[in-house]
Enzyme design. Sequence first.
Site, PDB file in Angstrom:
ATOM      1  N   ASN A  19       8.704  24.415  36.363  1.00 44.63           N
ATOM      2  CA  ASN A  19       9.300  24.729  35.059  1.00 44.63           C
ATOM      3  C   ASN A  19      10.695  24.110  34.998  1.00 44.63           C
ATOM      4  OD1 ASN A  19      10.440  25.741  32.773  1.00 44.63           O
ATOM      5  ND2 ASN A  19      10.197  27.910  33.304  1.00 44.63           N
ATOM      6  N   THR A  51       5.730  21.610  33.607  1.00 42.12           N
ATOM      7  CA  THR A  51       5.341  22.225  32.325  1.00 42.12           C
ATOM      8  C   THR A  51       6.169  21.599  31.208  1.00 42.12           C
ATOM      9  OG1 THR A  51       6.897  24.039  32.686  1.00 42.12           O
ATOM     10  CG2 THR A  51       4.613  24.420  33.326  1.00 42.12           C
ATOM     11  N   SER A  76       9.669  28.161  39.653  1.00 43.52           N
ATOM     12  CA  SER A  76      10.180  28.717  38.396  1.00 43.52           C
ATOM     13  C   SER A  76      10.736  30.099  38.680  1.00 43.52           C
ATOM     14  CB  SER A  76       9.005  28.861  37.424  1.00 43.52           C
ATOM     15  OG  SER A  76       8.033  29.748  37.982  1.00 43.52           O
ATOM     16  N   GLY A  77      10.901  30.885  37.605  1.00 47.10           N
ATOM     17  CA  GLY A  77      11.144  32.314  37.771  1.00 47.10           C
ATOM     18  C   GLY A  77       9.821  33.033  37.545  1.00 47.10           C
ATOM     19  N   ASP A  78       9.881  34.355  37.331  1.00 52.26           N
ATOM     20  CA  ASP A  78       8.659  35.137  37.167  1.00 52.26           C
ATOM     21  C   ASP A  78       7.884  34.774  35.889  1.00 52.26           C
ATOM     22  OD1 ASP A  78       8.875  36.810  39.523  1.00 52.26           O
ATOM     23  OD2 ASP A  78      10.625  37.714  38.562  1.00 52.26           O
ATOM     24  N   GLY A  79       8.508  34.022  34.994  1.00 50.38           N
ATOM     25  CA  GLY A  79       7.865  33.673  33.727  1.00 50.38           C
ATOM     26  C   GLY A  79       6.624  32.809  33.884  1.00 50.38           C
ATOM     27  N   GLU A  83       2.501  33.513  32.982  1.00 52.52           N
ATOM     28  CA  GLU A  83       1.637  32.649  32.169  1.00 52.52           C
ATOM     29  C   GLU A  83       0.356  32.296  32.917  1.00 52.52           C
ATOM     30  OE1 GLU A  83       3.535  29.223  30.514  1.00 52.52           O
ATOM     31  OE2 GLU A  83       4.899  30.409  29.270  1.00 52.52           O
ATOM     32  N   GLY A 109      13.948  30.323  39.614  1.00 50.56           N
ATOM     33  CA  GLY A 109      14.352  30.841  38.307  1.00 50.56           C
ATOM     34  C   GLY A 109      15.533  31.781  38.425  1.00 50.56           C
ATOM     35  N   SER A 110      15.862  32.475  37.340  1.00 50.05           N
ATOM     36  CA  SER A 110      16.937  33.477  37.426  1.00 50.05           C
ATOM     37  C   SER A 110      16.374  34.787  37.957  1.00 50.05           C
ATOM     38  CB  SER A 110      17.581  33.730  36.059  1.00 50.05           C
ATOM     39  OG  SER A 110      17.264  32.764  35.129  1.00 50.05           O
TER      40      SER A 110
HETATM   41  P1  ADP Z   1      13.847  32.282  34.425  1.00 51.62           P
HETATM   42  O1  ADP Z   1      13.679  33.197  35.600  1.00 51.62           O
HETATM   43  O2  ADP Z   1      15.115  31.499  34.551  1.00 51.62           O
HETATM   44  O3  ADP Z   1      13.732  32.986  33.116  1.00 51.62           O
HETATM   45  P2  ADP Z   1      11.140  31.314  34.180  1.00 51.62           P
HETATM   46  O4  ADP Z   1      10.437  30.371  35.062  1.00 51.62           O
HETATM   47  O5  ADP Z   1      10.779  32.733  34.251  1.00 51.62           O
HETATM   48  O6  ADP Z   1      12.693  31.182  34.453  1.00 51.62           O
HETATM   49  O7  ADP Z   1      10.857  30.740  32.725  1.00 51.62           O
HETATM   50  C1  ADP Z   1      11.538  30.983  31.558  1.00 51.62           C
HETATM   51  C2  ADP Z   1      10.704  30.471  30.370  1.00 51.62           C
HETATM   52  O8  ADP Z   1      10.539  29.064  30.369  1.00 51.62           O
HETATM   53  C3  ADP Z   1       9.283  30.998  30.302  1.00 51.62           C
HETATM   54  O9  ADP Z   1       9.164  31.721  29.092  1.00 51.62           O
HETATM   55  C4  ADP Z   1       8.401  29.753  30.206  1.00 51.62           C
HETATM   56  O10 ADP Z   1       7.338  29.919  29.295  1.00 51.62           O
HETATM   57  C5  ADP Z   1       9.339  28.750  29.665  1.00 51.62           C
HETATM   58  N1  ADP Z   1       8.984  27.340  29.886  1.00 51.62           N
HETATM   59  C6  ADP Z   1       8.129  26.789  30.784  1.00 51.62           C
HETATM   60  N2  ADP Z   1       8.132  25.437  30.709  1.00 51.62           N
HETATM   61  C7  ADP Z   1       9.014  25.127  29.738  1.00 51.62           C
HETATM   62  C8  ADP Z   1       9.484  23.897  29.163  1.00 51.62           C
HETATM   63  N3  ADP Z   1       9.051  22.712  29.604  1.00 51.62           N
HETATM   64  N4  ADP Z   1      10.413  23.974  28.186  1.00 51.62           N
HETATM   65  C9  ADP Z   1      10.870  25.163  27.740  1.00 51.62           C
HETATM   66  N5  ADP Z   1      10.466  26.363  28.229  1.00 51.62           N
HETATM   67  C10 ADP Z   1       9.564  26.344  29.208  1.00 51.62           C
END
Ligand code: ADP
Length: 369
Positions: A19, A51, A76-79, A83, A109-110
């Site tokens: 991500n 992604t 990434s983070g848990d996001g 998905e 991620g954060s």
């Molecule tokens: P964090 O812990 O920093 O929030 P995450 O990995 O949990 O990081 O993701 C945050 C968001 O980024 C998720 O909602 C995900 O759907 C979204 N995301 C994934 N790929 C992309 C992209 N290419 N551009 C924008 N958002 C994205």
Amino acid sequence: VELSYGTSQRRRRLKVLINPFGGKGTAANLYKTYAAPIFAAARCQVDVQTTEHRGHAIEIAEQLDLDAYDAIICCSGDGLPYEVFNGLGRRPNGREALAKMPVALLPCGSGNGMTWNCLGTESVSVASLALIKSFRTPLDLVSVTQKNTRTLSFLSQSFGIVADSDLGTDNIRWMGAQRFTYGFLVRLMQRTIYPCDLAIKVEIGDKRVIKDHYRSYVSQEYDPLADPIRVEAASQSPALPELEYGTVEDQVPKDWEVVPGEHMGNFYAGNMAIMSKDTSFFPASLPGDGLMDIVTIDGTVSRTTSIKMMNEIPTGGFFDMADVNIRKAKAFRLVPHEKDGYISIDGEKVPFEAFQCEIHQGLGTTLTK
Ligand code: ADP
Ligand code: MG
């Protein structure tokens, strides 16, 4: 379904998802520097994909050739795991896909709750090393219904101060994980109340009994081949499990406990112990016991008590504090009273409207050390 338990697998075939937007936006670099060399040394076959938009990982997991990979690794983070579980769950053979394909997280991620719980670290290289030696482990997943929709959650559901601090701080992503603490303190000073209706299908409501449940569970020798959930999974309906308690649009079942919510400060339901660094918010939670741990804290407790609660989390005193209510539950429904606000599912924003959650024991699969 062919399930491999017991030994850790050699030469794993990994689908790696990056991500580019996660955390401070450095996932690609973290992967290349700290993870790729370790996977290469372990002779993993790696297929990397970045992604391209929100929801992309749902599509990827929905269409992936499950016979071609041994695990999906999210950088990434848990996001992103959120998905991926949802993508697997949308397949016509959702149950089988979730039982077969483990989903793991390299902490980029954060919020990296999944890595803290399953691999015990926030270092990408240590997590990579743990991953190549890891074991498949069943993971409870929660169905969340809102209006006529149904989604899966693997980590947490929150409403009130935590949801607000997580989701209301997107404008300060550069702070990394500090944004949650900062957001929390700012809100704490305002002592906000988040009124709602709340009903819970409580399984264990007494803290002492919760502790006993936890102790007896962790002292059991885990024998995955004897795991009843696993044997069942393939023989049941191929799609997602039926909802035992219906949806948010049905009547609340009569035997659910109605919890006063006019002064709710923090509603937080968790499926794993650790939500972020040094934050074991659900110390008695077990990722495979078929129960979610629900913490509720009144919004009228004093600031001194709130600060004390925060300080007691890393030292383990949080659980026993009188103002911290903890229940182990199978399901709950929460109806917000106000018009606007935040509801967070696994750290992701969902519509601010009534939602109902119900847990499915061992529906998903992850990798643990
Ligand atoms: P964090 O812990 O920093 O929030 P995450 O990995 O949990 O990081 O993701 C945050 C968001 O980024 C998720 O909602 C995900 O759907 C979204 N995301 C994934 N790929 C992309 C992209 N290419 N551009 C924008 N958002 C994205
Ligand atoms: Mg559990």
